[in-house]
Design a protein around this motif. Sequence first.
Motif, PDB file in Angstrom:
ATOM      1  N   GLY A   1       0.814  -1.212   0.000  1.00 30.63           N
ATOM      2  CA  GLY A   1       0.000   0.000   0.000  1.00 30.63           C
ATOM      3  C   GLY A   1       0.842   1.253   0.000  1.00 30.63           C
ATOM      4  N   THR A   2       1.854   1.299   0.874  1.00 32.84           N
ATOM      5  CA  THR A   2       2.621   2.542   0.990  1.00 32.84           C
ATOM      6  C   THR A   2       3.427   2.829  -0.276  1.00 32.84           C
TER       7      THR A   2
ATOM      8  N   SER B   1       1.999   9.209  -5.307  1.00 30.02           N
ATOM      9  CA  SER B   1       1.954  10.399  -4.463  1.00 30.02           C
ATOM     10  C   SER B   1       3.079  10.473  -3.441  1.00 30.02           C
ATOM     11  N   VAL B   2       3.893   9.413  -3.320  1.00 32.08           N
ATOM     12  CA  VAL B   2       4.918   9.437  -2.277  1.00 32.08           C
ATOM     13  C   VAL B   2       6.166  10.166  -2.772  1.00 32.08           C
TER      14      VAL B   2
ATOM     15  N   ALA C   1      -4.616   1.489  -1.068  1.00 30.63           N
ATOM     16  CA  ALA C   1      -3.484   2.209  -1.660  1.00 30.63           C
ATOM     17  C   ALA C   1      -3.530   3.687  -1.278  1.00 30.63           C
TER      18      ALA C   1
ATOM     19  N   LEU D   1      -2.650   4.142   2.643  1.00 34.90           N
ATOM     20  CA  LEU D   1      -1.255   3.907   3.030  1.00 34.90           C
ATOM     21  C   LEU D   1      -0.288   4.839   2.320  1.00 34.90           C
ATOM     22  N   SER D   2      -0.568   5.211   1.064  1.00 34.70           N
ATOM     23  CA  SER D   2       0.397   6.112   0.435  1.00 34.70           C
ATOM     24  C   SER D   2       0.199   7.547   0.911  1.00 34.70           C
ATOM     25  N   SER D   3      -1.029   7.925   1.252  1.00 37.67           N
ATOM     26  CA  SER D   3      -1.235   9.280   1.779  1.00 37.67           C
ATOM     27  C   SER D   3      -0.678   9.416   3.192  1.00 37.67           C
TER      28      SER D   3
ATOM     29  N   TYR E   1       1.859   8.029   4.373  1.00 40.33           N
ATOM     30  CA  TYR E   1       3.115   7.301   4.217  1.00 40.33           C
ATOM     31  C   TYR E   1       3.965   7.332   5.481  1.00 40.33           C
TER      32      TYR E   1
ATOM     33  N   ALA F   1       2.432   5.556   8.442  1.00 43.10           N
ATOM     34  CA  ALA F   1       2.392   4.107   8.194  1.00 43.10           C
ATOM     35  C   ALA F   1       3.769   3.485   8.392  1.00 43.10           C
TER      36      ALA F   1
ATOM     37  N   GLU G   1      -3.871  14.160  -1.159  1.00 40.00           N
ATOM     38  CA  GLU G   1      -3.510  12.777  -1.474  1.00 40.00           C
ATOM     39  C   GLU G   1      -2.041  12.803  -1.861  1.00 40.00           C
ATOM     40  N   SER G   2      -1.204  12.874  -0.866  1.00 42.53           N
ATOM     41  CA  SER G   2       0.218  12.999  -1.137  1.00 42.53           C
ATOM     42  C   SER G   2       1.005  12.502   0.047  1.00 42.53           C
ATOM     43  N   GLY G   3       1.930  11.590  -0.198  1.00 42.26           N
ATOM     44  CA  GLY G   3       2.709  11.021   0.895  1.00 42.26           C
ATOM     45  C   GLY G   3       4.016  11.757   1.071  1.00 42.26           C
TER      46      GLY G   3
END
Lengths: 444, 320
Positions: free
Chosen positions: A77-78, A398-399, B74, B77-79, B81, B84, B142-144
């Motif tokens: 997910g991350t 987005s990471v 998704a 967890l990615s937002s 980050y 998490a 929506e940004s990690g």
Amino acid sequence: MFEVALARMQFALTIGFHFLFPPITIGLIWFILVIETLGWRRNDRSYTALGVFFGKIFTITFAVGVVSGIVMSLQFGTNWGEFTKYSNALFSSILLIEIFFAFFIESTFLGIYLFGRHKVPRWLHWFSIVMLALGATLSAFWIIAANSWMHSPAGYALSNGKVVLTDLGAAIFNKTTFPRFFHTIVSCLVIGAFFVSGISAYLIATKKAIVYAKKTLLMGLTAGPVLSVVQVIPFGHMQVLAVAETQPANLATMEGLYETQSNAPLLVFGIPIEQPPYITNRIEIPGLLSVMLSGNRDHVVAGMRSFPEEDRPPHAITFLSFHAMVAIGIAMIVIMASSLILHVTGKLSVMKPLLYLLAFLSPLPIVATQLGWITTEVGRQPWIIYGLLRTKDAVSISVSANALIFSLVLIGALYIIIISLYLFLFVRILRKGPPVDKALDVGG
Amino acid sequence: MLEAVCFILFASLTAIYLIADGFDLGVGTLSLFLRDTRDKAAAAYALWPIWNGNEVWLLSAVVLLMAAFSPVYAAILSSFYIPAILLAAAIIFRGISLEFYDKVTNAFLKNTLFLFFGIGSAFIAFAVGFVAGNVMRGIPFESGSFTILPALIDPFSLFMGSSTLFYCALHGAVFLGYKQHGKARAFFMPAFIAFIASAAGATLSGTLTTSLGTALGKPLVFPAVGLCMAALTSLFFASRRGHTRTAFVLSSLLGIGAVISCAAIMFPNMLATPGRMLTAYSAASSNLPVIIAITITGIPLAICFNILSYWVFRTVRKKQ
């Protein structure tokens, strides 16, 4: 691209670290089962003591394996959000099966095995080891099935730019699941054999438990040669055949073959250069690759150059890790076979340097499994799901890069601490040795 | 229809995780207040054989979410980050600390590991609630990356984090009571009061500062809140009368009630991000029947395994 590289580095670090531990526990638990069974049926205290001793090593290894595995599933997910969305529920359904039909078995019976020795009836304690061994092997099967699906996807259809499951059985039992499973599980058992014989050799050399440890030394050295041979033929060979069938670009890279040709040579040695892909100092056997793949010299094998450049895996890493793995695999057969001969003729247990050498070499199969893992995963590139989704399209969009650097440093630091603690405890358990009954054995 | 079933299954796994891992996170949190070495050891001994199995429920909930609602998984967890990754690090380090605690002899190392076990437990309990709070109120991004971290901190999420933390502490105190731990009594009332205060805070801030207030009229919300109230009241009396087993059942019911309340408020919404709302219907995967089949056969099996190990280790474990 920088983000993709960072995400891949992080995945390589976390999976590489994780993959150090479960193979040890999977291999070790089957040997522990044999040891504990003998201890119970023959009512032999020395086996029980050895079971307790190897159980301690098992426990600390299992703990690190479990917690480092949790990170893996979170990373889908991350870091690999697009992969998760693309593979829809197919990949994760197999993981879900693994959790319900392997993890719960393992965690329950681990507790009973570790803490129930004096609490539950002997049969239930024994049964918990059986279940633990089965659970560990089963969980290896499920995770390898999921991984194999990424290598040779099956049982799916494409709709709206996503994978849709059509046949769960076909997805699980895809073309490479069984070759990969057997190759992996036997390598775990080889690790177990090397650990058991290496650690027993250490116990004898240091006079911690001579009579006891000779029993497990013989056990490890009997299983070791058979397992190390079976690991290469048939299972290693089957794995190569599966790669040849499903990932020809990977096979060409592993074997260092440039041009598509019949009578393809088998490269025994070579030094790869990444750009332009080239191999110097070649030692090759003409025609052998064709013969090994099909039994026929005229068999045509596709070379690297026949694939578009964007579909070729990294050349040097794949070639090197594959050849190093094979070399170690052959060395392991030699080590195991010669140790067994020396042991049967009674020479091994009186030659201290050899005992230390055997102990020192016991992590060798772990190196081989890591190399095999690198071969298979790097060789699949540039795909994350072979032929369907490229790795660069699979990362979470987005990471940001600095968030990735932060996580990479944090996890790296954490793993350094954990592996130091692990090794510290490992050495302590070895130094202490098994609980020895002075009337039956020396040491303590 | 199948989407709703999957949503319910996800809520069920979350509830089971909260009550199963809740007490060992709670014992970990409370262990920060233990000074005596024997008290510490007794707390750890009560957990060793079972904590591993409890934690698998987290994995099952996480992977069910990944399978059934992959876009939600998704996006969350990615937002989130950074949180998490911190959560993952805490899970690793807490587990290792607990497992290695009895295997080291050096007093300094032993105490350090125990401290990490305590801090890790408290952090995980808080972080799970904190992320859940943020997911419930919806995320304005929506940004990690690091820049969004300040936006995560709002009253509702903080109260959700602390409610989860104090619920675990309360549940842990009740578990210690059941295991006849010497300090259980002293822990109960502070945890009880802290939980009520933070739960009230979460309800109030949720109604006032988020859009969740409008969802209070949804079906099941009031019965679920009623279940929480009833469980909480009976828990107080059961604990005072020393009915430790009943108390454990009641604090488990409290956890179930809390999860049902949150799930009922949310359904069918799962995550609000700028410009779109991910719901159980819009985010569902294509092969829900398979996922439902796996989960529905898996849950009873896993519960049987859990019960087996709880039953084997039902009594207080003494050091051998």
